[in-house]
Design a protein around this motif. Structure first.
Motif, PDB file in Angstrom:
ATOM      1  N   PRO A  62      57.487 -31.166  92.820  1.00 41.54           N
ATOM      2  CA  PRO A  62      57.417 -31.280  91.361  1.00 41.54           C
ATOM      3  C   PRO A  62      56.260 -30.444  90.816  1.00 41.54           C
ATOM      4  O   PRO A  62      55.341 -30.091  91.551  1.00 41.54           O
ATOM      5  N   TRP A  63      56.330 -30.137  89.536  1.00 44.01           N
ATOM      6  CA  TRP A  63      55.231 -29.458  88.843  1.00 44.01           C
ATOM      7  C   TRP A  63      54.263 -30.550  88.400  1.00 44.01           C
ATOM      8  O   TRP A  63      54.619 -31.422  87.619  1.00 44.01           O
ATOM      9  N   VAL A  64      53.061 -30.531  88.910  1.00 43.32           N
ATOM     10  CA  VAL A  64      52.074 -31.572  88.621  1.00 43.32           C
ATOM     11  C   VAL A  64      51.089 -31.057  87.581  1.00 43.32           C
ATOM     12  O   VAL A  64      50.549 -29.955  87.716  1.00 43.32           O
ATOM     13  N   THR A  65      50.861 -31.863  86.556  1.00 44.99           N
ATOM     14  CA  THR A  65      49.945 -31.477  85.492  1.00 44.99           C
ATOM     15  C   THR A  65      49.289 -32.700  84.870  1.00 44.99           C
ATOM     16  O   THR A  65      49.888 -33.774  84.841  1.00 44.99           O
ATOM     17  N   GLY A  70      49.411 -30.185  75.731  1.00 41.33           N
ATOM     18  CA  GLY A  70      48.608 -29.021  75.367  1.00 41.33           C
ATOM     19  C   GLY A  70      49.395 -27.740  75.599  1.00 41.33           C
ATOM     20  O   GLY A  70      50.178 -27.644  76.539  1.00 41.33           O
ATOM     21  N   LYS A  71      49.190 -26.773  74.733  1.00 41.56           N
ATOM     22  CA  LYS A  71      49.937 -25.520  74.816  1.00 41.56           C
ATOM     23  C   LYS A  71      49.068 -24.391  75.354  1.00 41.56           C
ATOM     24  O   LYS A  71      47.866 -24.350  75.148  1.00 41.56           O
ATOM     25  N   VAL A  72      49.750 -23.462  76.034  1.00 37.46           N
ATOM     26  CA  VAL A  72      49.119 -22.281  76.613  1.00 37.46           C
ATOM     27  C   VAL A  72      49.930 -21.067  76.192  1.00 37.46           C
ATOM     28  O   VAL A  72      51.154 -21.130  76.147  1.00 37.46           O
ATOM     29  N   GLY A  73      49.270 -19.962  75.926  1.00 39.02           N
ATOM     30  CA  GLY A  73      49.951 -18.699  75.636  1.00 39.02           C
ATOM     31  C   GLY A  73      49.961 -17.830  76.877  1.00 39.02           C
ATOM     32  O   GLY A  73      49.357 -16.767  76.887  1.00 39.02           O
ATOM     33  N   LYS A 103      53.612 -16.546  73.568  1.00 37.57           N
ATOM     34  CA  LYS A 103      53.973 -17.644  72.671  1.00 37.57           C
ATOM     35  C   LYS A 103      53.459 -18.951  73.271  1.00 37.57           C
ATOM     36  O   LYS A 103      53.773 -19.279  74.412  1.00 37.57           O
ATOM     37  N   PRO A 104      52.662 -19.711  72.522  1.00 33.82           N
ATOM     38  CA  PRO A 104      52.151 -20.971  73.064  1.00 33.82           C
ATOM     39  C   PRO A 104      53.281 -21.948  73.399  1.00 33.82           C
ATOM     40  O   PRO A 104      54.217 -22.122  72.618  1.00 33.82           O
ATOM     41  N   MET A 105      53.189 -22.525  74.591  1.00 34.05           N
ATOM     42  CA  MET A 105      54.182 -23.510  75.012  1.00 34.05           C
ATOM     43  C   MET A 105      53.532 -24.554  75.903  1.00 34.05           C
ATOM     44  O   MET A 105      52.470 -24.322  76.475  1.00 34.05           O
ATOM     45  N   ILE A 106      54.179 -25.699  75.985  1.00 35.33           N
ATOM     46  CA  ILE A 106      53.694 -26.767  76.847  1.00 35.33           C
ATOM     47  C   ILE A 106      54.202 -26.540  78.267  1.00 35.33           C
ATOM     48  O   ILE A 106      55.120 -25.749  78.502  1.00 35.33           O
ATOM     49  N   GLN A 107      53.600 -27.243  79.210  1.00 37.91           N
ATOM     50  CA  GLN A 107      53.971 -27.094  80.623  1.00 37.91           C
ATOM     51  C   GLN A 107      55.464 -27.314  80.838  1.00 37.91           C
ATOM     52  O   GLN A 107      56.095 -26.581  81.599  1.00 37.91           O
TER      53      GLN A 107
END
Length: 167
Positions: A62-65, A70-73, A103-107
C-alpha cells in the motif's frame, strides 16, 4: 554582460512554513543583500522523491502516508532542469522569482494516477506520524532519515507544498 545568480530554492521560501523553507529563505535573503541580479527557481517536490513508494506499490504494497489531505505540486526534475536552462540562456530573468510546480494534488490523486499507469488499484494507508515512522523503520529506512520523512509528511499535511503557479 552582467552576472546573474540563479538559485534553486523551495516552494514559497519567502514565507513558507515547510521545514526546508527557512534555510532557503536565509540563502535568498543573503543573495538579495549582494545587489547582484538574481533569479530564484523555487522548486516544488520532485516526483523522484516518491520512487520508494512507487516501487513499493509496483510490488503490491500500500501507499503509506501521514500527509492527510495536504497537497503537493509534484514535478519532474527533468522539467525543472529545462526551466533552469531557459533562465540561464535566456534574457529578462533578472530579479525574478519563479514558483515551479505541478498541479497541486493530494496523495490519493497521485496514487490513483499511478494505479492508472500500472493498471491496478493501489491501496492508500493513511496513518499518524508515529505509525508512519514505525512503518518506514520496518521497511528498512535508516534511522537518521526518519525525522526528515516525518517532517515532509507534516509539511505536506500543513500545506507547505501547496502552491498554484503557472511559472
Amino acid at each position: 554582460m552582467r552576472a546573474l545568480v540563479k538559485y534553486t530554492s523551495i516552494t514559497n521560501a519567502s514565507d513558507g512554513k515547510f521545514f526546508l523553507a527557512s534555510s532557503h529563505r536565509a540563502r535568498e535573503e543573503a543573495i538579495l543583500k549582494t545587489g547582484i541580479p538574481y533569479s530564484f527557481l523555487r522548486n516544488n517536490w520532485y516526483v523522484e522523491n516518491e520512487i520508494g513508494g512507487i516501487q513499493g506499490a509496483i510490488a503490491g504494497a500500500p501507499w503509506v502516508t501521514s500527509a492527510g489531505t495536504g497537497k503537493v505540486g509534484w514535478v519532474l526534475r527533468q522539467d525543472l532542469a529545462e526551466a533552469a536552462a531557459n533562465v540561464l540562456i535566456g534574457h529578462g530573468h533578472e530579479n525574478t522569482i519563479y514558483e515551479l510546480s505541478g498541479k497541486p494534488m493530494i496523495q490519493v490523486e497521485l496514487v490513483a494516477a499511478l494505479g492508472d499507469v500500472l493498471g491496478e488499484e493501489i491501496l492508500v494507508q493513511q496513518v499518524d506520524d508515529a505509525t508512519y515512522t514505525d512503518i518506514m523503520r520496518g521497511a528498512g529506512m535508516p534511522e537518521a532519515y526518519l525525522p526528515m520523512l516525518v517532517n515532509t509528511q507534516k509539511g505536506i499535511r500543513d500545506g507547505g507544498l501547496e502552491i498554484q503557479s503557472n511559472d
